[in-house]
Design a protein around this motif. Structure first.
Motif, PDB file in Angstrom:
ATOM      1  N   ALA A   1      44.604  32.161  42.606  1.00 44.64           N
ATOM      2  CA  ALA A   1      45.591  32.883  43.404  1.00 44.64           C
ATOM      3  C   ALA A   1      46.903  33.052  42.664  1.00 44.64           C
ATOM      4  O   ALA A   1      47.604  34.059  42.844  1.00 44.64           O
ATOM      5  CB  ALA A   1      45.817  32.157  44.732  1.00 44.64           C
ATOM      6  N   ASP A   2      47.264  32.086  41.822  1.00 45.36           N
ATOM      7  CA  ASP A   2      48.561  32.140  41.156  1.00 45.36           C
ATOM      8  C   ASP A   2      48.503  32.836  39.797  1.00 45.36           C
ATOM      9  O   ASP A   2      49.501  32.838  39.066  1.00 45.36           O
ATOM     10  CB  ASP A   2      49.151  30.730  41.005  1.00 45.36           C
ATOM     11  N   TYR A   3      47.379  33.469  39.461  1.00 45.35           N
ATOM     12  CA  TYR A   3      47.281  34.231  38.218  1.00 45.35           C
ATOM     13  C   TYR A   3      47.370  35.726  38.488  1.00 45.35           C
ATOM     14  O   TYR A   3      46.607  36.532  37.956  1.00 45.35           O
ATOM     15  CB  TYR A   3      46.005  33.859  37.454  1.00 45.35           C
ATOM     16  N   LEU A   4      48.334  36.090  39.337  1.00 43.48           N
ATOM     17  CA  LEU A   4      48.689  37.472  39.616  1.00 43.48           C
ATOM     18  C   LEU A   4      50.203  37.585  39.516  1.00 43.48           C
ATOM     19  O   LEU A   4      50.931  36.667  39.909  1.00 43.48           O
ATOM     20  CB  LEU A   4      48.237  37.885  41.025  1.00 43.48           C
ATOM     21  N   GLY A   5      50.681  38.713  39.018  1.00 44.39           N
ATOM     22  CA  GLY A   5      52.116  38.897  38.938  1.00 44.39           C
ATOM     23  C   GLY A   5      52.778  38.798  40.299  1.00 44.39           C
ATOM     24  O   GLY A   5      53.844  38.184  40.452  1.00 44.39           O
ATOM     25  N   ARG A   6      52.155  39.378  41.305  1.00 43.40           N
ATOM     26  CA  ARG A   6      52.719  39.369  42.647  1.00 43.40           C
ATOM     27  C   ARG A   6      52.847  37.946  43.195  1.00 43.40           C
ATOM     28  O   ARG A   6      53.726  37.665  44.010  1.00 43.40           O
ATOM     29  CB  ARG A   6      51.822  40.199  43.580  1.00 43.40           C
ATOM     30  N   ASN A   7      51.984  37.066  42.737  1.00 41.91           N
ATOM     31  CA  ASN A   7      52.011  35.689  43.228  1.00 41.91           C
ATOM     32  C   ASN A   7      52.780  34.745  42.324  1.00 41.91           C
ATOM     33  O   ASN A   7      52.643  33.531  42.440  1.00 41.91           O
ATOM     34  CB  ASN A   7      50.582  35.185  43.436  1.00 41.91           C
ATOM     35  N   GLY A   8      53.550  35.307  41.410  1.00 44.29           N
ATOM     36  CA  GLY A   8      54.498  34.483  40.688  1.00 44.29           C
ATOM     37  C   GLY A   8      54.193  34.149  39.255  1.00 44.29           C
ATOM     38  O   GLY A   8      54.992  33.472  38.603  1.00 44.29           O
ATOM     39  N   HIS A   9      53.054  34.604  38.710  1.00 42.00           N
ATOM     40  CA  HIS A   9      52.809  34.298  37.295  1.00 42.00           C
ATOM     41  C   HIS A   9      53.816  35.065  36.447  1.00 42.00           C
ATOM     42  O   HIS A   9      53.982  36.282  36.606  1.00 42.00           O
ATOM     43  CB  HIS A   9      51.389  34.666  36.890  1.00 42.00           C
ATOM     44  N   PRO A  10      54.482  34.397  35.524  1.00 44.81           N
ATOM     45  CA  PRO A  10      55.617  35.036  34.836  1.00 44.81           C
ATOM     46  C   PRO A  10      55.253  36.091  33.801  1.00 44.81           C
ATOM     47  O   PRO A  10      56.083  36.949  33.496  1.00 44.81           O
ATOM     48  CB  PRO A  10      56.333  33.850  34.177  1.00 44.81           C
ATOM     49  N   THR A  11      54.029  36.058  33.237  1.00 41.99           N
ATOM     50  CA  THR A  11      53.745  36.987  32.142  1.00 41.99           C
ATOM     51  C   THR A  11      52.488  37.823  32.332  1.00 41.99           C
ATOM     52  O   THR A  11      52.312  38.801  31.604  1.00 41.99           O
ATOM     53  CB  THR A  11      53.621  36.228  30.801  1.00 41.99           C
ATOM     54  N   ILE A  12      51.613  37.487  33.274  1.00 44.67           N
ATOM     55  CA  ILE A  12      50.371  38.237  33.395  1.00 44.67           C
ATOM     56  C   ILE A  12      50.651  39.650  33.913  1.00 44.67           C
ATOM     57  O   ILE A  12      51.546  39.864  34.742  1.00 44.67           O
ATOM     58  CB  ILE A  12      49.360  37.501  34.298  1.00 44.67           C
ATOM     59  N   LYS A  13      49.894  40.607  33.418  1.00 41.94           N
ATOM     60  CA  LYS A  13      50.077  42.011  33.797  1.00 41.94           C
ATOM     61  C   LYS A  13      48.987  42.400  34.797  1.00 41.94           C
ATOM     62  O   LYS A  13      47.821  42.568  34.431  1.00 41.94           O
ATOM     63  CB  LYS A  13      50.011  42.898  32.556  1.00 41.94           C
ATOM     64  N   THR A  14      49.385  42.536  36.062  1.00 34.99           N
ATOM     65  CA  THR A  14      48.463  42.949  37.127  1.00 34.99           C
ATOM     66  C   THR A  14      49.142  44.009  37.996  1.00 34.99           C
ATOM     67  O   THR A  14      49.260  43.853  39.209  1.00 34.99           O
ATOM     68  CB  THR A  14      48.026  41.757  37.982  1.00 34.99           C
ATOM     69  N   PRO A  15      49.583  45.119  37.420  1.00 30.21           N
ATOM     70  CA  PRO A  15      50.347  46.103  38.201  1.00 30.21           C
ATOM     71  C   PRO A  15      49.562  46.744  39.332  1.00 30.21           C
ATOM     72  O   PRO A  15      50.142  47.070  40.378  1.00 30.21           O
ATOM     73  CB  PRO A  15      50.757  47.136  37.153  1.00 30.21           C
TER      74      PRO A  15
ATOM     75  N   THR B   1      32.801  44.540  33.156  1.00 31.32           N
ATOM     76  CA  THR B   1      33.783  45.009  34.138  1.00 31.32           C
ATOM     77  C   THR B   1      33.798  46.526  34.199  1.00 31.32           C
ATOM     78  O   THR B   1      33.850  47.115  35.293  1.00 31.32           O
ATOM     79  CB  THR B   1      35.166  44.448  33.792  1.00 31.32           C
ATOM     80  N   ALA B   2      33.742  47.189  33.046  1.00 32.26           N
ATOM     81  CA  ALA B   2      33.716  48.651  33.025  1.00 32.26           C
ATOM     82  C   ALA B   2      32.443  49.181  33.671  1.00 32.26           C
ATOM     83  O   ALA B   2      32.471  50.115  34.491  1.00 32.26           O
ATOM     84  CB  ALA B   2      33.843  49.148  31.589  1.00 32.26           C
ATOM     85  N   TYR B   3      31.304  48.587  33.303  1.00 34.44           N
ATOM     86  CA  TYR B   3      30.021  49.025  33.855  1.00 34.44           C
ATOM     87  C   TYR B   3      29.973  48.837  35.364  1.00 34.44           C
ATOM     88  O   TYR B   3      29.516  49.722  36.102  1.00 34.44           O
ATOM     89  CB  TYR B   3      28.901  48.235  33.172  1.00 34.44           C
ATOM     90  N   THR B   4      30.441  47.692  35.845  1.00 35.25           N
ATOM     91  CA  THR B   4      30.429  47.429  37.278  1.00 35.25           C
ATOM     92  C   THR B   4      31.280  48.447  38.024  1.00 35.25           C
ATOM     93  O   THR B   4      30.900  48.931  39.097  1.00 35.25           O
ATOM     94  CB  THR B   4      30.938  45.995  37.548  1.00 35.25           C
ATOM     95  N   THR B   5      32.431  48.794  37.470  1.00 35.94           N
ATOM     96  CA  THR B   5      33.287  49.805  38.092  1.00 35.94           C
ATOM     97  C   THR B   5      32.597  51.159  38.126  1.00 35.94           C
ATOM     98  O   THR B   5      32.655  51.886  39.136  1.00 35.94           O
ATOM     99  CB  THR B   5      34.622  49.905  37.331  1.00 35.94           C
ATOM    100  N   ASN B   6      31.924  51.525  37.046  1.00 36.14           N
ATOM    101  CA  ASN B   6      31.183  52.788  37.020  1.00 36.14           C
ATOM    102  C   ASN B   6      30.142  52.843  38.120  1.00 36.14           C
ATOM    103  O   ASN B   6      29.986  53.857  38.818  1.00 36.14           O
ATOM    104  CB  ASN B   6      30.497  52.975  35.659  1.00 36.14           C
TER     105      ASN B   6
ATOM    106  N   HIS C   1      40.759  48.406  35.550  1.00 38.64           N
ATOM    107  CA  HIS C   1      39.616  49.128  36.116  1.00 38.64           C
ATOM    108  C   HIS C   1      39.779  49.358  37.619  1.00 38.64           C
ATOM    109  O   HIS C   1      39.261  50.345  38.149  1.00 38.64           O
ATOM    110  CB  HIS C   1      38.322  48.407  35.781  1.00 38.64           C
ATOM    111  N   LEU C   2      40.504  48.482  38.287  1.00 33.06           N
ATOM    112  CA  LEU C   2      40.825  48.772  39.687  1.00 33.06           C
ATOM    113  C   LEU C   2      41.724  50.000  39.776  1.00 33.06           C
ATOM    114  O   LEU C   2      41.585  50.812  40.707  1.00 33.06           O
ATOM    115  CB  LEU C   2      41.489  47.560  40.339  1.00 33.06           C
ATOM    116  N   ALA C   3      42.630  50.172  38.824  1.00 33.00           N
ATOM    117  CA  ALA C   3      43.454  51.383  38.791  1.00 33.00           C
ATOM    118  C   ALA C   3      42.570  52.614  38.648  1.00 33.00           C
ATOM    119  O   ALA C   3      42.791  53.644  39.314  1.00 33.00           O
ATOM    120  CB  ALA C   3      44.454  51.310  37.641  1.00 33.00           C
ATOM    121  N   ARG C   4      41.574  52.513  37.790  1.00 39.35           N
ATOM    122  CA  ARG C   4      40.642  53.630  37.605  1.00 39.35           C
ATOM    123  C   ARG C   4      39.859  53.909  38.888  1.00 39.35           C
ATOM    124  O   ARG C   4      39.666  55.072  39.283  1.00 39.35           O
ATOM    125  CB  ARG C   4      39.702  53.285  36.445  1.00 39.35           C
ATOM    126  N   LEU C   5      39.430  52.851  39.560  1.00 36.17           N
ATOM    127  CA  LEU C   5      38.665  53.003  40.794  1.00 36.17           C
ATOM    128  C   LEU C   5      39.521  53.614  41.901  1.00 36.17           C
ATOM    129  O   LEU C   5      39.083  54.515  42.634  1.00 36.17           O
ATOM    130  CB  LEU C   5      38.127  51.638  41.230  1.00 36.17           C
TER     131      LEU C   5
END
Length: 524
Positions: free
Chosen positions: A17-31, A203-208, A302-306
């Protein structure tokens, strides 16, 4: 907005839960995930019902606690009598599909006893946890267990990747200086890029495949369980995600010598596992965590792509989106690896829901700290679809009131998570029989109490000690909290929903009517 919105139920395996930018991780990129939370509700105190893949998912899919559905560990079959998301939504007109992982073990013995052909349409649904298996892939394919018809392997072979098990040899391995294959099963290799281009990764294949399912489902409302395998191990990412993060992005470990001074026997036994001993070494954390973070950012991209695809076909504003995980990952915190126990790193999960309906406009961007459980999703989906929530079966609560007005007269006071570690080596270290390995956590949001069969309890004050460094379970000054939460746990056991074959409405309609039906007992 259709009267029955689509449901996109996204799960990322082993995402903390804490490995998202929204949840406070200082450097991870999850826009993308951060933007989803900004447009929806971010439930910051959501808990898994069991911090290991199989039982967690069975609770997500049934809306029932592990104690109730009985599939308490990986590869424990879910009994045929347990209804799942598909059983509730399909009669309401939904196409209910799966792309990715469920870790569900079918009840072969039950089907044989009832004469159900596993290859029949009913047998397939019973074998796949009620989902139409558009693409089932649990992402666990050692060479000795690889399925010859695994779709992702066939996809890779079609692209020219050779070998007995391309999933392992290409998608989850790197290369040495002399071109040798270095397996991603070994964490020493996880800093290497996977041997395939990013576009061919899991991850790419699953999104496709998810987009293909959605494209084929234009004629009816749909519920898609999009269940990503990563960032679950093997921890290996394709370029450019493999080196997107470095040692400078690795947060200090949440582990102290103070913890070791008062070790609980079960925690000590788990600390003796290979994954715990390795993750207790800083060189391992420095190598694994950047790869783990890269896999999360790849997922976000890939969520952005979806989501762009959903907008392109005009379905984004007609689709409820849920982003969650089955459990977390210790990553060395508390001297532990993997998951299964009840610290926040393991048992707390992300839970972000975007409800596109106008009635949810007032809650957009809200961070809600009420206690949420994985079992809340099934009643949420049923209510959203316009069905009657079967409260005599489902043990969760619909989240729709929290997504719309945000107001409810009374919410739950406690959240529960359970463990059955009979299959783990810790059982041998503790000299326990297979039926002596239950543990259960209860929290009211501040106090977290863990009951272990045959051992003393644990108690943590999440307000004063959010890092869970001080176990107060033996502190006489907190005996009243232990007693209060033990009683609450006992009350919880007494409230489990075991009468699942007759609804509460039917019981109410039949109450006191025996004489009217001709049963004239007790009359003079």
């Amino acid at each position: 907005m259709a009267t029955q919105p689509n449901i996109l139920f996204i799960m990322a395996d082993q995402l903390r839960a804490d490995y998202l930018g929204r949840n406070g991780h200082p450097t991870i990129k999850t826009p993308t995930i951060d933007a989803l939370a900004a447009k929806g509700v971010n439930f910051t105190k959501a808990y898994t019902q069991a911090p290991v893949c199989g039982p967690s998912r069975m609770s997500f899919y049934t809306g029932r606690y592990a104690f109730s559905h009985g599939a308490t560990y990986n590869n424990v079959p879910l009994k045929l009598s347990e209804k799942t998301i598909g059983d509730y939504l399909r009669p309401l007109g939904y196409r209910v599909g799966l792309v990715g992982k469920t870790h569900m073990k079918k009840d072969v013995e039950g089907m044989q006893r009832l004469g159900v052909d596993p290859e029949s349409s009913r047998g397939v649904l019973l074998s796949e946890c009620g989902f139409e298996p558009y693409e089932r892939d649990d992402g666990l394919h050692p060479d000795q267990a690889v399925s010859p018809d695994l779709a992702y392997n066939n996809y890779l072979r079609g692209l020219g990747y050779d070998g007995h098990n391309p999933w392992h040899e290409w998608a989850n391995s790197g290369e040495g200086e002399n071109g040798e294959v270095l397996s991603g099963w070994y964490m020493r290799n996880c800093h290497l890029p996977a041997r395939i281009p990013e576009a061919h990764s899991e991850t790419a294949y699953t999104t496709n495949r998810a987009m293909e399912f959605i494209r084929e489902s234009a004629d009816a409302p749909w519920c898609l369980h999009l269940s990503y395998i990563k960032p679950h191990w093997p921890y290996i990412a394709p370029a450019p995600y493999h080196d997107m993060y470095g040692p400078e992005d690795v947060l200090p470990v949440n582990a102290s010598e103070q913890e070791k001074a008062n070790l609980h026997p079960v925690i000590e036994a788990f600390m003796g596992h290979d994954e715990s001993m390795n993750f207790s070494r800083e060189e391992v954390r420095q190598r694994v965590i950047p790869a783990y973070m890269g896999l999360i950012t790849q997922l976000d991209d890939h969520l952005a792509r979806l989501f762009a695809f959903l907008k392109e076909i005009g379905q984004y504003d007609n689709t409820l989106v849920v982003l969650t995980a089955d459990h977390g990952d210790y990553l060395g915190d508390h001297w532990l690896g993997e998951k299964e126990l009840f610290h926040e790193a393991s048992a707390r999960i992300p839970m972000i829901i975007h409800d596109p309906r106008p009635q949810a406009d007032t809650t957009r961007g809200r961070e809600d700290d009420r206690l949420i459980e994985a079992i809340d999703l099934v009643p949420t989906f049923v209510e959203l679809a316009g069905g009657d929530v079967p409260n005599h079966i489902l043990e969760g609560r619909s989240l729709l009131p929290l997504l719309t007005s945000g107001e409810v007269a009374q919410w739950r006071e406690f959240a529960i998570s359970e463990a059955d570690y009979a299959w783990r080596k810790a059982r041998f270290a503790l000299d326990l029989a297979p039926d002596q390995t239950r543990a259960i956590m209860i929290t009211d949001g501040r106090w977290k109490y863990v009951h272990y069969e045959h051992f003393r309890p644990q108690l943590f004050d999440l307000q004063q000690d959010p890092q869970e460094q001080q176990d107060l379970g033996q502190d006489e000054a907190h005996a009243d909290q232990c007693e209060r939460l033990e009683q609450a746990l006992y009350d919880w056991y007494r409230q489990r929903k075991m009468r699942t074959t007759v609804s509460n409405a039917a019981v109410a309609n039949m109450t006191g009517k025996a004489h009217a039906r001709g049963y004239l007992f007790g009359l003079w």
